[in-house]
Design a protein around this motif. Structure first.
Motif, PDB file in Angstrom:
ATOM      1  N   GLU A  72       0.840  -1.193   0.000  1.00  0.00           N
ATOM      2  CA  GLU A  72       0.000   0.000   0.000  1.00  0.00           C
ATOM      3  C   GLU A  72       0.878   1.246   0.000  1.00  0.00           C
ATOM      4  O   GLU A  72       1.967   1.253   0.576  1.00  0.00           O
ATOM      5  CB  GLU A  72      -0.928   0.024   1.216  1.00  0.00           C
ATOM      6  CG  GLU A  72      -2.055  -1.002   1.155  1.00  0.00           C
ATOM      7  CD  GLU A  72      -3.093  -0.754   2.245  1.00  0.00           C
ATOM      8  OE1 GLU A  72      -2.714  -0.206   3.296  1.00  0.00           O
ATOM      9  OE2 GLU A  72      -4.268  -1.079   2.020  1.00  0.00           O
ATOM     10  N   SER A 132     -10.610  12.963  -8.994  1.00  0.00           N
ATOM     11  CA  SER A 132      -9.799  12.971  -7.777  1.00  0.00           C
ATOM     12  C   SER A 132      -9.310  14.378  -7.459  1.00  0.00           C
ATOM     13  O   SER A 132      -9.380  14.824  -6.307  1.00  0.00           O
ATOM     14  CB  SER A 132      -8.608  12.021  -7.941  1.00  0.00           C
ATOM     15  OG  SER A 132      -7.721  12.128  -6.849  1.00  0.00           O
ATOM     16  N   GLN A 161     -12.210  16.604  -6.166  1.00  0.00           N
ATOM     17  CA  GLN A 161     -12.569  16.277  -4.785  1.00  0.00           C
ATOM     18  C   GLN A 161     -11.523  16.821  -3.810  1.00  0.00           C
ATOM     19  O   GLN A 161     -11.861  17.319  -2.727  1.00  0.00           O
ATOM     20  CB  GLN A 161     -12.727  14.765  -4.639  1.00  0.00           C
ATOM     21  CG  GLN A 161     -13.921  14.211  -5.403  1.00  0.00           C
ATOM     22  CD  GLN A 161     -13.968  12.696  -5.420  1.00  0.00           C
ATOM     23  OE1 GLN A 161     -12.982  12.019  -5.077  1.00  0.00           O
ATOM     24  NE2 GLN A 161     -15.100  12.131  -5.827  1.00  0.00           N
ATOM     25  N   GLU A 182      -7.485  11.704   3.769  1.00  0.00           N
ATOM     26  CA  GLU A 182      -6.968  10.356   3.580  1.00  0.00           C
ATOM     27  C   GLU A 182      -7.167   9.962   2.126  1.00  0.00           C
ATOM     28  O   GLU A 182      -8.275  10.047   1.600  1.00  0.00           O
ATOM     29  CB  GLU A 182      -7.684   9.363   4.505  1.00  0.00           C
ATOM     30  CG  GLU A 182      -7.453   9.635   5.983  1.00  0.00           C
ATOM     31  CD  GLU A 182      -8.135   8.606   6.868  1.00  0.00           C
ATOM     32  OE1 GLU A 182      -8.765   7.681   6.314  1.00  0.00           O
ATOM     33  OE2 GLU A 182      -8.040   8.729   8.100  1.00  0.00           O
ATOM     34  N   MET A 183      -6.106   9.505   1.494  1.00  0.00           N
ATOM     35  CA  MET A 183      -6.151   9.126   0.090  1.00  0.00           C
ATOM     36  C   MET A 183      -6.128   7.603  -0.035  1.00  0.00           C
ATOM     37  O   MET A 183      -5.548   6.903   0.810  1.00  0.00           O
ATOM     38  CB  MET A 183      -4.962   9.722  -0.672  1.00  0.00           C
ATOM     39  CG  MET A 183      -4.844  11.234  -0.574  1.00  0.00           C
ATOM     40  SD  MET A 183      -6.204  12.131  -1.366  1.00  0.00           S
ATOM     41  CE  MET A 183      -5.868  11.796  -3.113  1.00  0.00           C
ATOM     42  N   THR A 184      -6.729   7.103  -1.095  1.00  0.00           N
ATOM     43  CA  THR A 184      -6.693   5.668  -1.344  1.00  0.00           C
ATOM     44  C   THR A 184      -5.366   5.283  -1.984  1.00  0.00           C
ATOM     45  O   THR A 184      -4.649   6.120  -2.540  1.00  0.00           O
ATOM     46  CB  THR A 184      -7.840   5.246  -2.277  1.00  0.00           C
ATOM     47  OG1 THR A 184      -7.675   5.895  -3.551  1.00  0.00           O
ATOM     48  CG2 THR A 184      -9.182   5.608  -1.679  1.00  0.00           C
ATOM     49  N   SER A 210      -5.252   7.509  -7.129  1.00  0.00           N
ATOM     50  CA  SER A 210      -5.448   7.783  -5.713  1.00  0.00           C
ATOM     51  C   SER A 210      -6.562   8.816  -5.548  1.00  0.00           C
ATOM     52  O   SER A 210      -6.485   9.922  -6.101  1.00  0.00           O
ATOM     53  CB  SER A 210      -4.148   8.292  -5.086  1.00  0.00           C
ATOM     54  OG  SER A 210      -4.293   8.501  -3.704  1.00  0.00           O
ATOM     55  N   TYR A 211      -7.601   8.445  -4.799  1.00  0.00           N
ATOM     56  CA  TYR A 211      -8.743   9.316  -4.554  1.00  0.00           C
ATOM     57  C   TYR A 211      -8.799   9.721  -3.080  1.00  0.00           C
ATOM     58  O   TYR A 211      -8.368   8.965  -2.208  1.00  0.00           O
ATOM     59  CB  TYR A 211     -10.060   8.585  -4.855  1.00  0.00           C
ATOM     60  CG  TYR A 211     -10.276   8.175  -6.274  1.00  0.00           C
ATOM     61  CD1 TYR A 211     -10.803   9.068  -7.197  1.00  0.00           C
ATOM     62  CD2 TYR A 211     -10.000   6.875  -6.684  1.00  0.00           C
ATOM     63  CE1 TYR A 211     -11.041   8.679  -8.505  1.00  0.00           C
ATOM     64  CE2 TYR A 211     -10.225   6.472  -7.990  1.00  0.00           C
ATOM     65  CZ  TYR A 211     -10.758   7.381  -8.899  1.00  0.00           C
ATOM     66  OH  TYR A 211     -10.974   6.981 -10.188  1.00  0.00           O
ATOM     67  N   PRO A 212      -9.402  10.881  -2.795  1.00  0.00           N
ATOM     68  CA  PRO A 212      -9.696  11.172  -1.387  1.00  0.00           C
ATOM     69  C   PRO A 212     -10.760  10.213  -0.862  1.00  0.00           C
ATOM     70  O   PRO A 212     -11.745   9.927  -1.550  1.00  0.00           O
ATOM     71  CB  PRO A 212     -10.247  12.606  -1.436  1.00  0.00           C
ATOM     72  CG  PRO A 212      -9.798  13.164  -2.738  1.00  0.00           C
ATOM     73  CD  PRO A 212      -9.738  11.999  -3.683  1.00  0.00           C
ATOM     74  N   ARG A 213     -10.561   9.711   0.333  1.00  0.00           N
ATOM     75  CA  ARG A 213     -11.619   8.936   0.964  1.00  0.00           C
ATOM     76  C   ARG A 213     -12.752   9.898   1.348  1.00  0.00           C
ATOM     77  O   ARG A 213     -12.514  11.100   1.518  1.00  0.00           O
ATOM     78  CB  ARG A 213     -11.094   8.199   2.192  1.00  0.00           C
ATOM     79  CG  ARG A 213     -10.027   7.148   1.853  1.00  0.00           C
ATOM     80  CD  ARG A 213      -9.729   6.254   3.037  1.00  0.00           C
ATOM     81  NE  ARG A 213      -8.612   5.358   2.767  1.00  0.00           N
ATOM     82  CZ  ARG A 213      -8.714   4.213   2.095  1.00  0.00           C
ATOM     83  NH1 ARG A 213      -9.904   3.836   1.646  1.00  0.00           N
ATOM     84  NH2 ARG A 213      -7.658   3.452   1.883  1.00  0.00           N
ATOM     85  N   PRO A 214     -13.981   9.400   1.469  1.00  0.00           N
ATOM     86  CA  PRO A 214     -15.115  10.291   1.738  1.00  0.00           C
ATOM     87  C   PRO A 214     -14.874  11.196   2.940  1.00  0.00           C
ATOM     88  O   PRO A 214     -14.361  10.770   3.975  1.00  0.00           O
ATOM     89  CB  PRO A 214     -16.267   9.313   1.992  1.00  0.00           C
ATOM     90  CG  PRO A 214     -15.903   8.104   1.175  1.00  0.00           C
ATOM     91  CD  PRO A 214     -14.408   7.989   1.291  1.00  0.00           C
TER      92      PRO A 214
END
Length: 513
Positions: free
Chosen positions: A53, A308, A311, A477-479, A484-488
């Motif tokens: 990760e 991404s 957001q 927090e990013m995935t 890589s996306y921001p977490r909700p």
């Protein structure tokens, strides 16, 4: 990012003897003379050093220990990780003829059907054919033709946010799918339960999973692609078949809509129509496939990566209210209170443009990009790079270089401003944010326009603040994965004034230029 190099420890239990035999079969095929790198083990090399990760963060720490060029070896596969703009420029730009190929991606390309996208294609005539056609429809001049679509959909977003601000993350994806569908296919998407949005979301979710390092053993051991679905441990085949159906729908459905309209004489100008109208008579059917693939590549890319960044922008405005206020003051001074901003205002909005740049820099959409591979033995700066080595440019490290960007973890658009204008001496995030060398994303101009239209439109009429029930300090927090996306996260989105609310409900007429 390589799709087959990173193997999490639990997967080793599945490989068992097969993995050991494969490792011996592969052998240690390369000799690398390095000054420093993580110490490998016999046969497996650095397999157990590979992060499962957030690999870009692990590599960034390695650079601090070993320097800005690192070699590791995974089951005989040499991997070179580059951690500075100098290294990526030297390798991917100055030696592009040897470093523009892609690694083999069995899961994504051969099983899931993403081989239509030239972003994943091996370097060669087929890639050049696709790249040339795509670029002709998304270069700076061509991208300018889509500005009205950007403005139209950005203003539609303003209305959706007024009705349901909590759903902003979904609304952003809806906006970008709607924009790309209008520009590429001249197709209007529905406000809810839209086929094109659901198809894109599902297909791209599969791509994101398959792009996670070490997600599927078939990427490490390609002959597993021939294993029947009934064999224990072959569940990836069922997943791949499901995702391939979605990929096929993404490619075929909107393209056939456009072809049908052209046959009926009802098609209106869009990228797909232009591509089809300009195909050479010789080998028409071959080039028609290229046009279909290029349209789908735009559909997939436009519906995904820029989401991404948008957001992230919403988070940054809630986290850094002083940045938001400064941008709104600039918009009020330049645009005024009787209309909404458009692209004609862009040259006069340096701070808004700086926010666009800082958003791309701060949280990279593809922190490791997509790996390159070299096509011949090479020697660089005293290092021997064997043919077939996988080369990774760590975008994250370049965008968080404290020498280029002091306080790199902070969101500071003013870093790009000097004397009230954009400072050309500050490193432009575009040097790494969209890839490197000949494989740099040709859709970057469209993406830049998309993000600008969202930033200026939203800030002109909305205040973005932490949600009222948010406890403690906002934390992004990013995935982990290919993208890589921001977490909700929760924010409060409210109109700046009654006048702003009226503009949201009934936007003033604008050329959209």
């Amino acid at each position: 990012m390589s799709m087959f190099l990173f193997l999490p420890i639990p997967a080793m239990e599945v490989i068992g003897l097969v993995g050991l035999v494969s490792a011996i079969f592969l052998g240690l095929v390369a000799v690398w003379y390095v000054r420093s790198s993580p110490k490998p083990l016999p046969i497996v090399g650095n397999l157990f050093d590979m992060p499962s990760e957030y690999p870009w963060l692990v590599y960034d720490q390695w650079f601090k220990t070993y320097g800005d060029i690192i070699h590791i070896n995974v089951l005989g596969q040499p991997i070179i990780i580059l951690g500075s703009l100098k290294r990526t420029s030297d390798i991917f730009d100055k030696r592009s003829s040897s470093y523009s190929d892609r690694v083999r991606m069995p899961m994504i390309n051969e099983l899931m059907g993403w081989d239509f996208s030239f972003g994943f294609m091996r370097y060669g005539s087929r890639w050049k054919q696709h790249r040339r056609m795509f670029n002709s429809n998304f270069n700076p001049a061509a991208s300018a033709e889509y500005k009205p679509a950007h403005i139209k959909e950005a203003r539609a977003l303003l209305g959706r946010l007024l009705v349901d601000g909590q759903g902003f993350m979904h609304h952003l994806r809806h906006t970008f799918v709607a924009t790309i569908m209008r520009a590429v296919y001249d197709i209007d998407v529905a406000e809810s339960d839209d086929l094109y949005i659901s198809t894109a979301e599902a297909a791209l979710a599969g791509l994101a999973i398959a792009g996670n390092p070490g997600a599927f053993l078939v990427d490490l051991i390609p002959f597993l692609k021939y294993v029947p679905t009934w064999v224990p441990g072959a569940g990836f085949q069922k997943l791949a078949a499901h995702w391939k159906r979605l990929t096929s729908q993404l490619v075929e459905i909107p393209f056939q809509v456009v072809k049908g309209r052209m046959n009926e004489g009802t098609a209106r100008p869009c990228a797909t129509v232009r591509m089809l109208e300009n195909l050479p008579e010789d080998n028409y059917s071959e080039y028609e496939v290229v046009a279909k693939n290029c349209a789908a590549a735009a559909y997939g890319g436009g519906a995904d990566t820029i989401v991404s960044s948008a957001q992230t922008f919403f988070f940054a405005m809630a986290k850094y209210p002083e940045v938001q206020k400064r941008a709104q003051a600039e918009l009020d001074a330049i645009v005024g209170c009787d209309r909404l901003p458009d692209f004609d205002d862009r040259p006069s909005l340096p701070y808004v443009n700086a926010i666009v740049k800082e958003t791309m820099r701060w949280q990279n959409v593809t922190p490791l990009g997509i790996s390159h591979t070299c096509t011949q033995d090479d020697t660089y700066d005293g290092y021997f790079i064997p043919k077939g080595s996988i080369i990774i440019g760590n975008t994250w490290s370049i965008m968080h270089d404290p020498k280029a960007y002091p306080e790199p973890d902070e969101f500071k658009p003013e870093r790009f401003i000097k004397d009230g204008v954009l400072d050309p001496t500050v490193r432009d995030p575009n040097v790494a944010a969209f890839g490197f060398g000949r494989r740099i994303c040709p859709g970057r101009y469209f993406s830049d326009n998309s993000l600008y239209s969202i930033v200026c439109s939203v800030l002109s009429v909305y205040d973005i603040t932490p949600a009222s029930d948010e406890k403690g300090e906002l934390k992004l927090e990013m995935t982990s994965g290919l993208i890589s996306y921001p977490r909700p996260f929760d924010v409060s989105i409210t109109p700046r004034s009654d006048a702003a609310r009226s503009f949201i409900i009934e936007p003033p007429n604008s050329s959209g230029n």
